[in-house]
Write an enzyme that holds these catalytic residues in place. Structure first.
Site, mmCIF file in Angstrom:
data_model
loop_
_atom_site.group_PDB
_atom_site.id
_atom_site.type_symbol
_atom_site.label_atom_id
_atom_site.label_comp_id
_atom_site.label_asym_id
_atom_site.label_seq_id
_atom_site.Cartn_x
_atom_site.Cartn_y
_atom_site.Cartn_z
ATOM 1 N N TYR A 166 14.460 12.667 19.752
ATOM 2 C CA TYR A 166 14.651 12.668 18.303
ATOM 3 C C TYR A 166 16.085 13.119 18.021
ATOM 4 O O TYR A 166 16.477 14.218 18.410
ATOM 5 C CB TYR A 166 13.649 13.635 17.678
ATOM 6 C CG TYR A 166 13.542 13.566 16.170
ATOM 7 C CD1 TYR A 166 12.541 12.812 15.556
ATOM 8 C CD2 TYR A 166 14.407 14.278 15.355
ATOM 9 C CE1 TYR A 166 12.420 12.751 14.182
ATOM 10 C CE2 TYR A 166 14.289 14.226 13.966
ATOM 11 C CZ TYR A 166 13.296 13.466 13.385
ATOM 12 O OH TYR A 166 13.167 13.420 12.025
ATOM 13 N N GLY A 207 -3.673 -5.673 6.291
ATOM 14 C CA GLY A 207 -4.722 -5.237 5.383
ATOM 15 C C GLY A 207 -4.409 -3.829 4.923
ATOM 16 O O GLY A 207 -3.405 -3.245 5.315
ATOM 17 N N PRO A 210 0.833 -1.197 0.000
ATOM 18 C CA PRO A 210 0.000 0.000 0.000
ATOM 19 C C PRO A 210 0.874 1.255 0.000
ATOM 20 O O PRO A 210 1.897 1.306 0.685
ATOM 21 C CB PRO A 210 -0.807 -0.109 1.299
ATOM 22 C CG PRO A 210 -0.163 -1.158 2.114
ATOM 23 C CD PRO A 210 0.672 -2.008 1.203
#
Lengths: 530, 530
Positions: free
Chosen positions: A444, A263, A129
């Protein structure tokens, strides 16, 4: 210009962001790179076509979706190859087509996605996807199999706004910018502004547990999702009849973060909020990172919370601030950005100011805040000219409980410095906190050094060392980038073999022929369970 | 007296709460029951012993845990039979031993629980985790198999308090009251006060996604859990390295709500908060339920949120208020309870008051608030004398998005009235909202009518009708009671067959011999998946 005015950027493969607005490096930066030993690498290599679809499969796809929505030309396939990690960019520059899809298809509805997955499962054809394509963890590059990229851009509708419940049903292919623009017409916002905002999509946010820069005020994306629809090779799953429920495990949380392996999420129902009337961003100075950390922890635990709450460490503060005088007489220290959105932000600003001042903070006014706001999506643009010059630059992130953060930060920094210095390329390591919770926060890191002749393996060594340091210090392998292929083994270690077996079992039920993002997130089973 | 001063109540089987403080019905209530056609039923029946363990298994348990921690006497087993739904109480009164465990065991540590599960799995011996025993959805009564109850009361430690991260590691057998007392010594609170507070345990809260009366301020129990340890027949799972993570699906949310079917949770890491300095509870009157609903929605969506926020409908308001004058001249309307905890609650009280007044609310002062606070754990006590008199009384609950709530309330009420009236026992149906979210809220119903000669099947018919109404109106089958056996088929319908297959697959991995709460929550597979 507000977030909902930003255009949908058509990302160009191999370089981040809006090609109409690239960044160039200032002379001072080029000078600094020389000190790190950075030298310009050779020219990039054009890709060569090497793979395609059988006529049978190609015909099948055309039959399902129509010829105009099945693309096999090199340009389209190359444009859907990998994401935007530095490793991805380096491979792109080298013309490496090994992760190129055999075709790119564009289904136009949930039902077409469902039919596509049913059919691909029958034909054992792997699918990835794809919407924004902004993965930075190898989430778009399954290994050892031909695959097609399922580009969801035609699932682009704001399906419904429920103004009483304050929810919006939005299709997966809607980009973040487009979602904000559609909601703004109705007077609403999601409030989700990750650094990938110009490129990433609603479905991608959900599949990877994205977290935006306004998370202190609006929450993470997974906290905004109250319902979802997912097509799987075995049929469709619809979840979410209420905001919260005691009807068994929260299965929405099993879909969120599944990274396309269980999915394809085709739409989500999201909590929305009225568009903020005011937006104010301020800078605050603290003497040292630890002092700033205690201050933002105070806000996260006792409130009041601003909408944006970030804290840079000493190195990041020094490097990112164009004008060092902003910190007050060049006396060093660290910069926090504190943002407020809503109605009557004045009261909250005052209350937050009392807490920050009490914790040793010095108010710097709106100047540094506005500078940050204006540049908030520009940092990734900087990577391209840095790579052009021969610098290696990459980011990684983690999260942990407050008590673990100082050691977590130190260990990861040490590991990065050691692993890169050993290769003759001592790095600069920058760090900031961008997401806070009552019990902990994210860290981060940005790493910059000179490229060696083998920059991909160079970074791989550094990344392996950083991952080991994160695990040893008890942090999670990712706070908001996700797992992909890059973090797969670290993830398996983090949750343990039984949890992985459980995920493999879920995958076998929903995706019996292992066509969905094979090799992403979930390690292939080593044996069958009883 | 505050929540942390309440004693740990040793529940007596078949009657709720502290036997030292039973409730009796006032003459006016007895008179009202007569109007419903309520007549006293026959005397209760003592249980007869019918089952035991084989000597081999008994010897094995003694070897693992020691003789004093393996109990097979009738009294102990009868005291661990079922939970506290009205159906459970009626079966108890009838001396029905069909759900009685073959033994009750008391492991003393996580390692002992782990060893016990490994061994029981080898011997195919079913186990039911038991701590507070307060299930009201048939969560302690597996069908068609002999089983042992695993009483976790010896896992009673506050293991660690991390004051920097504001987390506490607490073992599963600690009762809610004991947890508050242990945390109060350190100056902290969980803020979790469900109506089962006097009996329920930390492990039970986690396994069933409990929600407490202060959920507007403190959140649901599943929102407090940042880490957990679970023993399974195949080994131990430990989850939670950070408050939030993008490392795959949030597997903590797969364990929370698993109701003992995937493993036995032995400890959890919970977010804690400083003990509140002040506590104030107020009553507010609205002209009608819909008006009150709009007012509390306003607070849930735009803030500020009080700590407690509840709204009774017209019937509940009329019945529960001892003194109707409290609502201002007996003019009808509905009562909301609004509670504040923390420091300087004055500011928030004022802000909330502005919103409620603007939405049509009339301040009733602290009188009704204090009355509610004092009686907040007493409602279930009332059920026992009502059953003694021959009344049928039971509760059920659901949740949905705000826009669905009016129809959800109407449909469930209609279904209950129709199903019970058909049986010649027209009920009174009370309803309140006790948990609010930005996008929706819970609805909690209390039903009172005369018992027929077959009160269990009488209620079953009403419950079946209510469940169908909930599904038809789009609500979830449970907001905080859980699934157990009573909601199993409704739950399967709610999440759909693929989701159920996925859960069955997870269960097969962790519990290959199906020994953990068999038949609870997850329907047995009808076929093997590929």
């Amino acid at each position: 210009m507000t977030e909902s005015d930003l255009p949908v950027v058509q990302l160009t493969p191999g370089r981040w962001g809006d090609p109409a607005h690239p960044l160039t490096l200032p002379p001072a930066a080029l000078q600094a790179l020389k000190h790190l030993g950075v030298r310009r690498p050779g020219a990039t290599t054009a890709p060569a076509d090497r793979s395609g679809l059988t006529e049978e499969v190609s015909g099948l796809l055309v039959e399902l979706l129509g010829g105009e929505y099945v693309k096999t030309d090199l340009e389209m396939r190359w444009g859907h190859t990998r994401g935007y990690s530095t490793t991805d960019l380096l491979r792109h520059r080298a013309g490496d087509t090994s992760d190129m899809p055999a075709a790119v298809v564009f289904p136009g509805s949930h039902d077409e996605v469902q039919a596509l997955l049913t059919s691909c499962s029958e034909h054992h054809l792997a699918v990835v996807p794809y919407a924004g394509g902004t993965s930075v963890v190898g989430g778009l590059a399954p290994k050892g199999t031909a695959f097609i990229a399922v580009d969801l851009r035609r699932l682009d509708r704001l399906v419904e706004v429920d103004e009483v419940s304050r929810t919006a049903t939005i299709e997966a292919g809607v980009r973040g910018t487009a979602a904000e623009a559609l909601l703004a017409e109705r007077g609403y916002t999601l409030g989700h502004f990750p650094q990938s905002y110009e490129g990433a999509s609603i479905g991608g946010y959900a599949a990877t547990r994205s977290s935006g820069q306004s998370s202190a005020g609006y929450g993470r994306f997974d906290q905004m999702v109250v319902g979802l629809t997912m097509a799987t090779p075995r049929g469709t799953i619809r979840l979410g009849r209420a905001p919260m429920s005691a009807a068994g495990p929260d299965l929405r949380q099993l879909v969120l973060g599944s990274e396309g392996t269980l999915g394809i999420i085709t739409s989500v129902v999201l909590r929305i909020r009225p568009r903020p009337v005011e937006r104010v961003f301020e800078g605050w100075r603290f003497g040292a990172f630890e002092e700033g950390l205690a201050a933002i922890r105070r806000l996260a635990q006792d409130g009041p919370l601003p909408t944006v709450l970030r804290l840079s460490d000493e190195v990041e503060t020094a490097i990112n601030l164009a004008d060092p005088d902003v910190l007050g007489g060049g006396s060093g220290g660290v910069l926090a950005i504190v943002g407020f959105e809503g109605e009557h932000t004045e009261v909250r600003r005052t209350e937050v100011g009392v807490v920050l001042r009490g914790a040793g903070g010095e108010a710097l006014g709106e100047g540094p805040g506005e500078t940050w706001r204006e540049g908030r999506y520009r940092a990734p643009y900087l990577r391209d000219p840095l790579l052009d010059e021969g610098a290696l630059v990459e980011t990684l992130e983690t999260a942990g409980f407050w008590s673990t953060l100082p050691a977590l930060k130190a260990k990861v920094t040490e590991a990065l410095v050691a692993a890169l210095s050993e290769q003759g390329t001592p790095p600069i390591v920058l760090c900031h906190v961008s997401h806070v919770y009552e019990t902990g926060a994210s860290l981060y890191f940005t790493v910059i050094c000179a490229q060696t002749d083998e920059p991909i393996s160079q970074w791989q060594q550094a990344k392996t060392a950083a991952n080991a340091a994160i695990a040893a210090a008890g942090g999670t392998i990712s706070h908001h980038h996700g797992v992909g292929t890059d973090h797969r083994s670290a993830y398996a270690e983090e949750v343990g073999p039984l949890a992985i077996e459980a995920l493999q079992a879920v995958k076998r039920v929903l995706d019996p022929h292992n066509i969905l993002n094979p090799g992403i997130l979930i390690p292939p089973p080593t044996h069958q369970t009883p």
